[in-house]
Design a protein around this motif. Structure first.
Motif, PDB file in Angstrom:
ATOM      1  N   PRO A   6       0.873  -1.259  -0.063  1.00 28.04           N
ATOM      2  CA  PRO A   6      -0.031  -0.070   0.119  1.00 28.04           C
ATOM      3  C   PRO A   6       1.158   1.373   0.046  1.00 28.04           C
ATOM      4  CG  PRO A   6      -0.776  -1.665   1.754  1.00 28.04           C
ATOM      5  CD  PRO A   6       0.640  -1.918   1.157  1.00 28.04           C
ATOM      6  N   PRO A   7       0.387   2.181  -1.009  1.00 31.19           N
ATOM      7  CA  PRO A   7       1.426   3.413  -1.008  1.00 31.19           C
ATOM      8  C   PRO A   7       0.942   4.502   0.356  1.00 31.19           C
ATOM      9  CG  PRO A   7      -0.454   3.653  -2.491  1.00 31.19           C
ATOM     10  CD  PRO A   7      -0.354   2.360  -1.979  1.00 31.19           C
ATOM     11  N   VAL A   8       1.189   3.956   1.400  1.00 27.56           N
ATOM     12  CA  VAL A   8       0.633   4.658   2.840  1.00 27.56           C
ATOM     13  C   VAL A   8       1.323   6.021   2.738  1.00 27.56           C
ATOM     14  CG1 VAL A   8       0.754   4.928   5.114  1.00 27.56           C
ATOM     15  CG2 VAL A   8       0.661   2.618   3.946  1.00 27.56           C
ATOM     16  N   LYS A   9       2.603   6.344   2.340  1.00 21.97           N
ATOM     17  CA  LYS A   9       3.195   7.652   2.412  1.00 21.97           C
ATOM     18  C   LYS A   9       2.748   8.512   1.455  1.00 21.97           C
ATOM     19  CE  LYS A   9       7.973   8.880   3.834  1.00 21.97           C
ATOM     20  NZ  LYS A   9       9.161   8.371   3.820  1.00 21.97           N
ATOM     21  N   ASP A  10       2.672   8.125   0.272  1.00 21.81           N
ATOM     22  CA  ASP A  10       1.832   9.289  -0.577  1.00 21.81           C
ATOM     23  C   ASP A  10       0.412   9.437  -0.325  1.00 21.81           C
ATOM     24  OD1 ASP A  10       2.277  10.835  -2.848  1.00 21.81           O
ATOM     25  OD2 ASP A  10       0.965   9.597  -4.103  1.00 21.81           O
ATOM     26  N   ASN A 543       9.246  17.680   9.268  1.00 20.11           N
ATOM     27  CA  ASN A 543       8.120  17.230   8.543  1.00 20.11           C
ATOM     28  C   ASN A 543       8.260  15.548   8.703  1.00 20.11           C
ATOM     29  OD1 ASN A 543       8.998  15.780   6.067  1.00 20.11           O
ATOM     30  ND2 ASN A 543      10.364  17.907   6.027  1.00 20.11           N
ATOM     31  N   PRO A 544       7.358  14.928   8.509  1.00 21.18           N
ATOM     32  CA  PRO A 544       7.115  13.769   8.656  1.00 21.18           C
ATOM     33  C   PRO A 544       7.681  12.832   7.646  1.00 21.18           C
ATOM     34  CG  PRO A 544       4.969  14.006   8.459  1.00 21.18           C
ATOM     35  CD  PRO A 544       5.824  15.323   8.396  1.00 21.18           C
ATOM     36  N   TYR A 545       7.773  13.360   6.433  1.00 27.87           N
ATOM     37  CA  TYR A 545       7.960  12.593   4.904  1.00 27.87           C
ATOM     38  C   TYR A 545       9.410  12.468   4.585  1.00 27.87           C
ATOM     39  CZ  TYR A 545       3.300  14.499   4.753  1.00 27.87           C
ATOM     40  OH  TYR A 545       1.862  14.775   5.048  1.00 27.87           O
ATOM     41  N   GLY A 546      10.284  13.173   5.022  1.00 25.19           N
ATOM     42  CA  GLY A 546      11.952  13.055   4.889  1.00 25.19           C
ATOM     43  C   GLY A 546      11.988  13.795   3.362  1.00 25.19           C
ATOM     44  N   ASP A 547      13.514  14.067   3.264  1.00 27.02           N
ATOM     45  CA  ASP A 547      13.926  14.858   2.061  1.00 27.02           C
ATOM     46  C   ASP A 547      13.983  14.189   0.822  1.00 27.02           C
ATOM     47  OD1 ASP A 547      14.303  17.038   3.368  1.00 27.02           O
ATOM     48  OD2 ASP A 547      16.563  17.029   3.590  1.00 27.02           O
ATOM     49  N   ALA A 548      14.317  12.886   0.948  1.00 26.40           N
ATOM     50  CA  ALA A 548      14.053  11.792  -0.185  1.00 26.40           C
ATOM     51  C   ALA A 548      12.669  11.777  -0.999  1.00 26.40           C
ATOM     52  CB  ALA A 548      14.695  10.679   0.117  1.00 26.40           C
TER      53      ALA A 548
END
Lengths: 593, 249
Positions: A6-10, A543-548
């Motif tokens: 599952p593409p949870v992050k996006d 932020n919770p996402y990270g630079d990458a």
């Protein structure tokens, strides 16, 4: 066999940043619901999707449903999976609390539905159809019908179906011929319905059919169609399924895809008439169908994203394992390193992210519209044919690219790539073909309101252009330039449509498809440009996402701008020609005369 | 009876483990984290005991920074009743964790303490044993079956070459092995309820435990990448290479 992650992050990024879920939930007065909860819900749903439903996808393709004695036997394993789906409460997600639902916003339902359809579209069609029946009953059913049928439909204990199409009534539902005859407190339904998704199965103790039929004295055409509830098993005094109604599945279609989903020919009233109950008022059935249309059509558009996401994951995995060619030092090169393979993967990734952005935004606008926001309502009406039409058409290209990345292995059935491509092919057909969506967009949604909703969207895109202009980043500057060109062309095409809509009887129809695709690529590009803007702002914050991930959002938007946005101008050019030669030939000339 | 279950936040078993560039540690930045799978089995067992009427309350405890509340919430979504987070900057070593848990056990007085047999990140397999010693409670490690009967707990343990069955008086410390059960998926209503379940935060100071360092992490290196294989022409050549090159036969 292809697996599914599952593409949870996006999903979480789109809900939090692009949809503004926290703000939406405040507006909806859902105190405890926010992006954090939505992310947990998506993660947990994702476990069932990838562990239980995804492995059954191939099984359903190879061993589809069968029919004997009017009863359908679904694919082995589906019933257990459905039981788990129901026991874990997933059917209740967006249902109203009063009938046992969790009352979560439509947009969270959409994000979760994406996972079901990615993991197993044939399976997920069953709860999707139930949701349609639930909506029809909530909007138009009497209190008695609601009390009897809503709780088991919302829990998933029973499933629902939509019986609209007949052999002579497809896109033109005015031709519905099934008959309903009053018989005391109920009606007797007689007629045949075709293409009924999950029309029968053995997974639940009852199936609730919603059926369009005509009363004896009904006016001809669209204003003479009524909507009925016809349960597979009639209910006893306690509301439990008892005697079998006069309904059966007389055959199953042999299809090029979605084999796990039984597509039934349903016969009502072979013996003394199927017992049905009127939903709402007589002769209003078709208008009731229209009230559910935005939701139903967006649900199918979402399937376009789901199946393309699954295809992308397969192509991405294969392209890292498969080596072709060697470097000077003798080491093998994975095909993901080859530019043309990378182009295909990026097209899939960028296309999917654009579709996800559009699907969730459109779903959230349904939530806003339910709050009585007229601007959101107009936007939903405008988005819906784009979500359904453009996303399902783009899915054809993206699932085909998966096969191309896999090469010969993609053409062979064993890898499952072909299944995604075959399954995707129904999407631009059912729930209103692309042609219907295109005409809806250009006619009812553009010309009818004199371009008001369209101009509001153009103005929003302009706002994003202004924000992009304020940035010094070369990537955002690229997005600004490509999006501006696209908007200029789309605006010219939109104005041409409004000016020339009545010039010939065929003008709108001729250019409707190109207008639809133009609007799709434009809206997708706009939402990805917004994503890139938000991502670039986030990079300077905690932020919770990270630079990458954030850099990836920006770069993916740039790829979309370079690869897909020029298609806006191309389709706009076609619109501006009026495609006047569409009817230049007589039928005889087309036959070579 | 109360059941206390300890859960650890670890890197998700599906996630790819990366080592930091300076080899100082595993890089957990933006890596998917989850409940340690053995701890999840312990949670599942506790919930099953509660559903069977053998327990009234399931308390989940985790030690670590605020982020470990995610794993406590996951356990609550699976059906545990309340959570306790013991806030620390890093995840302390096993003996410290055992001392912290021992203090919580003394406060809560559960009839049963369940842990995973080990965590999949550090693979120490120590905390349960240390906890039992600190509390003076009987222990059964590597449990594959657990039955409560007449105020005692009967545990089948996985041992080399078979299974050993022990009977322990309560309260006891039990660590879960893989075959104890198959954890459920969280249900939507329980995910929604989990937000409303109480989660208290305490600290080592409040518990009166002083964290000590007994070992220092010097270096982490990723496993050596497998080099390409070679094709041998005959069985004889294979045997020769196994004998003289690989030195395995």
């Amino acid at each position: 066999m292809s697996t599914y992650t599952p593409p949870v992050k996006d999903a979480s990024f789109v809900l939090d940043q692009l949809v503004g879920l926290d703000q939406l939930c405040e507006t909806l007065q859902l105190d405890e619901v926010n992006t954090e909860l939505a992310t947990v819900i998506i993660e947990e749903a994702g476990k069932l999707a990838s562990d239980v439903l995804a492995p059954l996808n191939r099984v359903g393709d190879e061993k589809g449903a069968t029919v004997a004695d009017g009863q359908v036997q679904e694919t082995a394993g589906f019933a257990d999976a459905y039981q788990q789906f129901v026991e874990n409460g997933w059917a209740t997600l967006t249902g109203p609390e009063a009938f046992g639902g969790q009352n979560l916003p439509n947009v969270i339902g959409t994000a979760v539905n994406e996972l079901w359809h990615s993991s197993n579209m044939s399976f997920a069609l069953c709860p999707m159809l139930s949701q349609g029946a639930v909506e029809a009953l909530i909007a138009h059913g009497s209190d008695e019908l609601k009390a009897q049928y809503l709780p088991p439909l919302i829990s998933g204990e029973w499933t629902g179906t939509m019986n609209l199409t007949e052999p002579n009534a497809g896109s033109d539902l005015a031709a519905v011929a099934a008959k309903a005859t009053p018989a005391g407190d109920h009606y007797k339904i007689n007629g045949q319905k075709i293409f009924i998704t999950w029309g029968d199965h053995q997974m639940t103790s009852n199936i609730v059919h919603l059926v369009l039929a005509r009363l004896p004295d009904a006016p001809a055409g669209v204003k003479g169609i009524s909507l009925f509830i016809v349960p597979k098993y009639l209910l006893d005094d306690q509301g439990q399924p008892a005697e079998l109604n006069d309904v059966s599945c007389i055959s199953l279609e042999h299809k090029m895809g979605i084999h796990g989903s039984p597509t039934c020919v349903m016969s009502f009233g072979d013996n003394d008439g199927a017992i049905g109950y009127l939903v709402g008022e007589e002769n209003k059935g078709l208008s009731y169908m229209f009230t559910m249309m935005n939701h139903a059509r967006q649900a199918v558009g979402l399937q376009g994203l789901s199946i393309s996401e699954r295809a992308y994951q397969q192509a991405l995995e294969y392209s890292q394992e498969r080596t072709q060619g060697s470097r000077k030092d003798g080491s093998k090169i994975a095909i993901i390193e080859h530019p043309d393979v990378r182009r295909m993967l990026m097209a899939m990734k960028a296309g999917n992210e654009a579709m996800r952005a559009l699907a969730y935004r459109a779903a959230a606008d349904i939530d806003h519209a339910h709050q009585g926001d007229p601007a959101a309502h107009a936007r939903v009406d405008l988005y819906t044919p784009i979500v359904k039409g453009w996303m399902t058409e783009l899915a054809q290209e993206l699932t085909s690219l998966n096969i191309q990345v896999l090469g010969g292995m993609g053409f062979i059935e064993e890898t499952g790539a072909a299944q995604h491509y075959r399954d995707a092919r129904i999407l631009p057909i059912y729930e209103g073909t692309t042609g219907i969506q295109a005409f809806d967009l250009i006619g009812r949604k553009t010309v009818y309101d004199k371009g008001a909703a369209l101009k509001a969207l153009h103005a929003d895109i302009n706002d994003t252009l202004t924000q992009l202009s304020a940035s010094y980043s070369p990537q955002l500057a690229l997005l600004q330039s490509k999006l501006k060109t696209a908007l200029t062309h789309a605006t010219a095409a939109g104005e041409w449509i409004l000016e020339n809509s009545a010039s010939t009887p065929h003008t709108l129809g001729n250019v409707s498809f190109d207008n639809l695709m133009m609007m799709g690529y434009l809206t997708g590009g706009w939402l990805l440009a917004q994503s890139a803007l938000l991502a670039s702002q986030l990079t300077t914050q905690d932020n919770p996402y990270g630079d990458a991930f954030l850099q990836g959002k920006i770069a993916t938007a740039c790829f979309y701008a370079e690869y897909f946005l020029p298609r806006v101008s191309q389709h706009a050019d076609t619109v501006l020609t009026g495609l006047s030669s569409t009817f230049a030939l007589t039928t005889e000339q087309m036959q070579g005369a | 009876m109360k059941i206390l279950v300890a859960v650890k936040r670890v890197i998700d078993y599906n996630a790819k483990v990366r080592v930091k560039a300076d080899n100082s540690d595993v890089d957990l930045n933006n890596t998917k984290m989850a409940i340690n799978p053995f701890c999840e089995i312990a949670v599942e067992e506790a919930i099953r005991l509660k559903e069977a009427g053998s327990a009234d309350e399931v308390i989940v405890v985790s030690v670590g920074p605020k982020a470990c509340q995610e794993q406590i919430r996951t356990a609550l979504a699976l059906g545990a009743d309340r959570g306790i987070q013991i806030e620390t900057d890093d995840i302390p070593e096993s003996l410290n964790v055992a001392k912290l848990l021992a203090q919580v056990v003394k406060n809560e007085e559960p009839g049963l303490v369940l842990l995973g047999k080990q965590a999949i990140d550090s693979d120490n397999n120590q905390t349960g044993q240390m906890l039992s010693a600190l509390l003076g409670m009987p222990q059964a490690t590597f449990a594959s079956e657990l039955t409560l009967k007449d105020g005692k707990v009967q545990v089948a343990r996985e041992i080399d070459g078979g299974s050993q069955t022990l009977s322990l008086s309560l309260p006891a410390v039990i660590t879960a092995d893989l075959r104890l059960n198959e954890p459920r998926y969280a249900s939507l209503p329980n995910i929604m309820k989990a937000k409303r379940k109480p989660l208290t935060v305490t600290t080592p100071e409040t518990l009166g435990v002083e964290l000590k360092t007994h070992s220092t992490l010097i270096k982490v290196t990723p496993p050596v990448e497998r080099s390409a294989g070679i094709l041998v022409n005959s069985v004889d050549e294979l045997v020769e290479k196994l004998k003289n090159q690989a030195n395995v036969i």
